[in-house]
Write a protein that holds these residues in place. Structure first.
Motif, PDB file in Angstrom:
ATOM      1  N   SER A 154     -15.335   1.665  -6.646  1.00 59.45           N
ATOM      2  CA  SER A 154     -13.954   1.379  -6.267  1.00 59.45           C
ATOM      3  C   SER A 154     -12.968   2.022  -7.234  1.00 59.45           C
ATOM      4  O   SER A 154     -11.802   2.257  -6.866  1.00 59.45           O
ATOM      5  CB  SER A 154     -13.721  -0.129  -6.215  1.00 59.45           C
ATOM      6  OG  SER A 154     -14.562  -0.737  -5.253  1.00 59.45           O
TER       7      SER A 154
ATOM      8  N   LEU B  16      -9.292  -4.574  -7.435  1.00 58.49           N
ATOM      9  CA  LEU B  16     -10.417  -4.997  -6.603  1.00 58.49           C
ATOM     10  C   LEU B  16     -10.431  -6.520  -6.525  1.00 58.49           C
ATOM     11  O   LEU B  16     -10.497  -7.197  -7.549  1.00 58.49           O
ATOM     12  CB  LEU B  16     -11.728  -4.478  -7.196  1.00 58.49           C
ATOM     13  CG  LEU B  16     -13.017  -4.945  -6.509  1.00 58.49           C
ATOM     14  CD1 LEU B  16     -13.049  -4.496  -5.051  1.00 58.49           C
ATOM     15  CD2 LEU B  16     -14.229  -4.417  -7.271  1.00 58.49           C
TER      16      LEU B  16
ATOM     17  N   VAL C 271     -14.828  -3.350   0.520  1.00 56.04           N
ATOM     18  CA  VAL C 271     -14.042  -3.993  -0.534  1.00 56.04           C
ATOM     19  C   VAL C 271     -12.663  -4.336   0.005  1.00 56.04           C
ATOM     20  O   VAL C 271     -12.163  -3.707   0.941  1.00 56.04           O
ATOM     21  CB  VAL C 271     -13.896  -3.091  -1.781  1.00 56.04           C
ATOM     22  CG1 VAL C 271     -15.258  -2.739  -2.356  1.00 56.04           C
ATOM     23  CG2 VAL C 271     -13.109  -1.832  -1.453  1.00 56.04           C
TER      24      VAL C 271
ATOM     25  N   LEU D  52      -8.921  -4.426  -1.432  1.00 54.48           N
ATOM     26  CA  LEU D  52      -8.068  -4.011  -2.537  1.00 54.48           C
ATOM     27  C   LEU D  52      -6.688  -4.648  -2.377  1.00 54.48           C
ATOM     28  O   LEU D  52      -6.109  -4.629  -1.289  1.00 54.48           O
ATOM     29  CB  LEU D  52      -7.926  -2.488  -2.569  1.00 54.48           C
ATOM     30  CG  LEU D  52      -9.201  -1.667  -2.718  1.00 54.48           C
ATOM     31  CD1 LEU D  52      -8.862  -0.175  -2.739  1.00 54.48           C
ATOM     32  CD2 LEU D  52      -9.963  -2.054  -3.973  1.00 54.48           C
TER      33      LEU D  52
ATOM     34  N   CYS E 184     -11.503  -1.335   2.542  1.00 52.71           N
ATOM     35  CA  CYS E 184     -12.073   0.011   2.430  1.00 52.71           C
ATOM     36  C   CYS E 184     -13.593  -0.077   2.524  1.00 52.71           C
ATOM     37  O   CYS E 184     -14.206  -0.919   1.857  1.00 52.71           O
ATOM     38  CB  CYS E 184     -11.696   0.671   1.106  1.00 52.71           C
ATOM     39  SG  CYS E 184      -9.931   0.903   0.841  1.00 52.71           S
TER      40      CYS E 184
ATOM     41  N   TYR F 162     -15.650   7.236   1.231  1.00 50.53           N
ATOM     42  CA  TYR F 162     -14.944   6.018   1.623  1.00 50.53           C
ATOM     43  C   TYR F 162     -13.929   6.289   2.709  1.00 50.53           C
ATOM     44  O   TYR F 162     -13.504   7.433   2.924  1.00 50.53           O
ATOM     45  CB  TYR F 162     -14.244   5.386   0.413  1.00 50.53           C
ATOM     46  CG  TYR F 162     -12.966   6.053  -0.009  1.00 50.53           C
ATOM     47  CD1 TYR F 162     -11.733   5.625   0.486  1.00 50.53           C
ATOM     48  CD2 TYR F 162     -12.970   7.122  -0.898  1.00 50.53           C
ATOM     49  CE1 TYR F 162     -10.552   6.238   0.102  1.00 50.53           C
ATOM     50  CE2 TYR F 162     -11.801   7.732  -1.287  1.00 50.53           C
ATOM     51  CZ  TYR F 162     -10.592   7.289  -0.785  1.00 50.53           C
ATOM     52  OH  TYR F 162      -9.418   7.904  -1.156  1.00 50.53           O
TER      53      TYR F 162
ATOM     54  N   CYS G 223     -10.398   3.970   4.209  1.00 53.15           N
ATOM     55  CA  CYS G 223      -9.594   2.754   4.105  1.00 53.15           C
ATOM     56  C   CYS G 223      -8.695   2.627   5.328  1.00 53.15           C
ATOM     57  O   CYS G 223      -8.201   3.626   5.856  1.00 53.15           O
ATOM     58  CB  CYS G 223      -8.723   2.778   2.850  1.00 53.15           C
ATOM     59  SG  CYS G 223      -9.644   2.764   1.300  1.00 53.15           S
TER      60      CYS G 223
END
Length: 321
Positions: free
Chosen positions: A224, A240, A262, A264, A275, A291, A293
């Motif tokens: 991350s 995070l 995750v 954020l 994400c 990744y 998002c």
């Protein structure tokens, strides 16, 4: 041109030269009125008036801006308009980049304090920040002596675009051999799982992380870091908050390969950005991250390995630190 003060017969002050301060007595007091004689022990009205006008003249001189041929210093004007929190913003971005490039979950570090810094703004290009800051271990063990590291960084924010250009150098917070041992221990724990790991909500609703899931969280924090660095701008930064899903994949090689989602926390908008991240990690090798998002109507798709724009270095221990 030098300004001069002159006093007329009635005690009124005039300013000559570039001050152009004019105050005719007729506007202050009609000539047909007679000033009363001062009482013994009291100052005359004319003396008080002279003092008042002198104060006005001095205040005007003190607040006078640059005259003709003396424009305001654009750099000084730019520095005066720097947004609050710019130095911590640059330090966080530098640390996200450093953590990603280091590729070691055992060597993760967080910001302790900004010690000094300066910024220069070019309205056409962006904002360049030079700073020095202290860091501490992210995984500070209980009973372990607190030890601060020191970093110096050059961070360039390209106006409001994400992914600042960064060059950062940090002192070591732990010996290289110990870091390698801790990374390999985490690697063995992940590889020795009988079934591929699948988990959700790390930490749980009470903020607790099971010890068996701590390596997963550390690796997710590591991956991350790349995402948070890429998304950081001069005005936006990220933390995070939680892993909402984790899935480990079996591989034919020695690397650890897993997907996770995750959440954020974006500041200052207070939005929660989900994400999905795919991470491939092996101790001592560059971290590989993919990744995407989702935020509002925009989807970000990115891929990275350990070699990206900028540089991060971790030299031997420096003296006097």
């Amino acid at each position: 041109m030098k300004s001069t003060l002159q006093e007329d017969d009635l005690g009124v002050l005039y300013m000559h030269g570039d001050g152009s301060f004019q105050m005719p007595w007729s506007l202050l007091w009609p000539r047909r009125l007679q000033l009363p004689a001062p009482r013994p022990g009291h100052p005359s009205p004319a003396a008080g008036l002279r003092a008042l006008l002198l104060l006005l003249v001095l205040q005007g001189a003190a607040t006078t801006t640059a005259g003709p041929g003396q424009p305001e210093d654009p750099q000084q004007s730019a520095e005066a308009s720097l947004p609050r929190g710019l130095l911590p913003q640059a330090a966080r971005a530098a640390l996200h980049f450093f953590n990603f490039r280091a590729g070691s979950p055992s060597a993760l570090r967080v910001l302790a304090a900004v010690q000094q810094g300066r910024a220069r703004v070019d309205p056409k290009r962006g904002c360049k920040v030079d700073l020095v800051f202290s860091t501490e271990r992210y995984n500070q063990e209980e009973g372990e002596e607190e030890r601060l590291g020191k970093c110096s960084a050059h961070v360039f924010f390209k106006n409001q675009k994400p992914k600042p250009a960064i060059n950062v150098t940090c002192t070591r917070l732990m010996e290289k051999k110990k870091r390698q041992e801790e990374d390999y221990l985490l690697y063995k724990q992940m590889k020795q799982l009988k079934n591929p790991l699948a988990a959700a909500s790390i930490p749980d609703s009470h903020g607790h992380i099971e010890p068996s899931l701590k390596p997963v969280w550390d690796l997710a924090f590591l991956g991350s870091s790349y995402v948070m660095w890429e998304k950081t701008t001069q005005f936006l930064h990220y933390y995070l908050v939680q892993l909402s899903g984790v899935k480990q994949w079996k591989t034919n090689d020695d690397a650890i390969d897993f997907d996770y989602t995750v959440l954020l926390h974006e500041f200052p908008t207070q939005e929660i950005i989900p994400c999905r991240i795919h991470l491939v990690w092996y101790p001592g090798k560059p971290l590989k991250v993919k990744y995407h998002c989702h935020e509002l109507q925009t989807t970000y798709l990115q891929e990275a390995s350990g070699t990206v724009e900028g540089s991060a270095m971790e030299p031997a221990e420096l003296s006097n630190i």
